[in-house]
Enzyme design. Structure first.
Site, mmCIF file in Angstrom:
data_model
loop_
_atom_site.group_PDB
_atom_site.id
_atom_site.type_symbol
_atom_site.label_atom_id
_atom_site.label_comp_id
_atom_site.label_asym_id
_atom_site.label_seq_id
_atom_site.Cartn_x
_atom_site.Cartn_y
_atom_site.Cartn_z
ATOM 1 N N TRP A 62 0.815 -1.223 0.000
ATOM 2 C CA TRP A 62 0.000 0.000 0.000
ATOM 3 C C TRP A 62 0.837 1.257 0.000
ATOM 4 O O TRP A 62 0.493 2.250 -0.664
ATOM 5 C CB TRP A 62 -1.027 -0.033 1.133
ATOM 6 C CG TRP A 62 -2.027 -1.100 0.836
ATOM 7 C CD1 TRP A 62 -2.156 -2.300 1.467
ATOM 8 C CD2 TRP A 62 -2.969 -1.119 -0.255
ATOM 9 N NE1 TRP A 62 -3.138 -3.052 0.844
ATOM 10 C CE2 TRP A 62 -3.644 -2.350 -0.205
ATOM 11 C CE3 TRP A 62 -3.305 -0.213 -1.260
ATOM 12 C CZ2 TRP A 62 -4.641 -2.709 -1.122
ATOM 13 C CZ3 TRP A 62 -4.291 -0.551 -2.178
ATOM 14 C CH2 TRP A 62 -4.951 -1.792 -2.092
ATOM 15 N N ASP A 94 -1.752 6.805 6.073
ATOM 16 C CA ASP A 94 -2.835 5.978 5.538
ATOM 17 C C ASP A 94 -3.264 5.000 6.632
ATOM 18 O O ASP A 94 -2.659 3.958 6.825
ATOM 19 C CB ASP A 94 -2.338 5.217 4.301
ATOM 20 C CG ASP A 94 -3.387 4.247 3.761
ATOM 21 O OD1 ASP A 94 -4.468 4.126 4.368
ATOM 22 O OD2 ASP A 94 -3.109 3.609 2.724
ATOM 23 N N LYS A 138 -12.997 -1.291 6.366
ATOM 24 C CA LYS A 138 -12.417 -2.206 7.358
ATOM 25 C C LYS A 138 -12.997 -1.905 8.745
ATOM 26 O O LYS A 138 -13.735 -2.708 9.294
ATOM 27 C CB LYS A 138 -10.902 -2.114 7.347
ATOM 28 C CG LYS A 138 -10.317 -2.514 5.979
ATOM 29 C CD LYS A 138 -9.147 -1.697 5.630
ATOM 30 C CE LYS A 138 -8.718 -1.760 4.177
ATOM 31 N NZ LYS A 138 -8.645 -3.039 3.522
HETATM 32 N N1 PMP Z 1 -4.495 1.588 1.854
HETATM 33 C C1 PMP Z 1 -4.559 0.468 2.578
HETATM 34 C C2 PMP Z 1 -3.652 0.322 3.778
HETATM 35 C C3 PMP Z 1 -5.446 -0.547 2.225
HETATM 36 O O1 PMP Z 1 -5.501 -1.676 2.939
HETATM 37 C C4 PMP Z 1 -6.289 -0.377 1.100
HETATM 38 C C5 PMP Z 1 -7.313 -1.400 0.666
HETATM 39 N N2 PMP Z 1 -7.156 -2.667 1.080
HETATM 40 C C6 PMP Z 1 -6.168 0.807 0.368
HETATM 41 C C7 PMP Z 1 -5.273 1.769 0.767
HETATM 42 C C8 PMP Z 1 -6.993 1.049 -0.870
HETATM 43 O O2 PMP Z 1 -8.289 1.316 -0.512
HETATM 44 P P1 PMP Z 1 -9.438 1.472 -1.613
HETATM 45 O O3 PMP Z 1 -9.548 0.153 -2.302
HETATM 46 O O4 PMP Z 1 -10.636 1.810 -0.791
HETATM 47 O O5 PMP Z 1 -9.040 2.561 -2.533
#
Ligand code: PMP
Length: 360
Positions: free
Chosen positions: A103, A173, A197
């Protein structure tokens, strides 16, 4: 009706009480004769719902008034672009990124389009099983901001510290760890978190931004990604994700009834400790992450032989334990233990793991 213990990394389990309330209110919200989904976002009823959700989140996280709270769309991924667009000013501005897994890499790959990215530290050499000590980071004096991912959802790696970056705005994040325990919001310039989450339905993203950082956006920033415009419009520059925002509000109220983030933190720590102890003590299952950086929220583990994976997952499903397959990029298993996962779910998993090992 049969509900399973859902270990999905996201979209993830929601509290049963919240789902029941949503069901009961679906056709007629408190005598309004309609669902919240059908209400105008400009009406008095919905305005009150939206404001209550924000007030409850401020309360839960102790968010000071000099921070704006935004309820936006496009998930956390849209914010990967919004961050440089709002904070970096020009293509030549340097932003520091700490690379600790999938991420943080996605966030910095997106930022490359808009500014100059400096990777201040990377855990790639460890196959993302640790967090580089802050003393080893190569940061940029006067950087536009420093971005990091306090919890890497796929690798199950969590920062055991909040970085100290002086006057540089710290951007985090918190998608997979927000509301899982107390955090000091004042340490951060920007916090953002996809909802699916610990907050509510996918698509919604909560952004908490210190107000002095508003007003720095590039001129070509799309207005839906512009934090200053969105803050001025109460996140309603366009039609917001009204129902998701409402569900988030019910989750915040549920969290308050559970005793807030302090109580959640104690339970989450105990849940994770129980599962890691079962893994480490088994001589069969294995978690590769350095113990001090192990995530409370996402617990990846492997079996001694990949050939056992399918049988493990099928048996788990029969035992009412769902969504335990690890992310395809790392394989193995992953149990996500967000706020809505009760200790009883962890107990059931640990019991199943022990039984599976005995029969293997
Ligand atoms: N950052 C983290 C730490 C994540 O776990 C996720 C999704 N699993 C995201 C960003 C991306 O999120 P989204 O799919 O809602 O854009």
């Amino acid at each position: 009706m049969t509900r399973v213990y859902n270990f999905s990394a996201g979209p993830a389990a929601l509290p049963l009480e919240v789902l029941e309330q949503l069901r009961d209110e679906m056709l007629d919200w408190h005598g309004a004769g309609m669902s919240v989904m059908e209400m105008s976002h400009r009406g008095a009823t919905y305005t009150a719902i939206a404001q209550q959700a924000e007030a409850d989140l401020r309360d839960l996280m102790d968010i000071p008034s000099d921070y704006a709270v935004l309820f936006l769309q496009g998930g956390a991924t849209a914010q990967f672009s919004a961050i440089p667009l709002n904070l970096a000013g020009t293509r030549h501005a340097v932003a520091d990124y700490v690379d600790t897994g999938t991420w943080s890499r996605k966030a910095l790959d997106e930022a490359h389009r808009y500014c100059t990215v400096n990777i201040a530290a990377s855990a790639a050499a460890s196959h993302y099983t640790t967090v580089p000590a802050q003393a080893s980071w190569q940061t940029t004096p006067g950087a536009a901001y420093l971005h990091y991912t306090p919890n890497e959802t796929i690798h199950g790696v969590e920062f055991p510290f909040v970085p100290d970056v002086g006057d540089v705005p710290l951007v985090a994040d918190l998608s997979s760890t927000i509301l899982s325990r107390p955090i000091d919001v004042r340490r951060f310039g920007v916090i953002y978190a996809g909802a699916q989450k610990n907050i509510g339905p996918a698509g919604l993203v909560v952004v908490i931004v210190r107000r002095d950082l508003l007003g720095r956006a590039r001129g070509d920033t799309p207005s839906t990604l512009n934090w200053e415009s969105m803050a001025a419009a109460g996140s309603m520059l366009n039609t917001p994700a009204t129902y998701s925002w409402y569900v988030a509000g019910l989750v915040f109220q549920w969290l308050k009834r559970q005793g807030g983030v302090e109580a959640m933190g104690r339970t989450n720590q105990a849940k994770a400790a129980k599962l890691y102890a079962a893994i480490d003590g088994s001589g069969f299952y294995r978690n590769p992450v350095e113990p001090s950086c192990r995530s409370w929220m996402n617990v990846p583990f492997t079996l001694p032989d990949k050939a056992l994976d399918q049988r493990f997952l099928e048996g788990a499903r029969r035992a009412g334990l769902a969504a335990l397959a690890g992310h395809k990029s790392v394989g193995g298993m992953r149990a996500s233990l967000y706020n809505a996962m009760p200790m009883a779910g962890v107990d059931a998993l640990v019991e199943y793991m022990s039984e599976f090992q005995r029969l293997s």
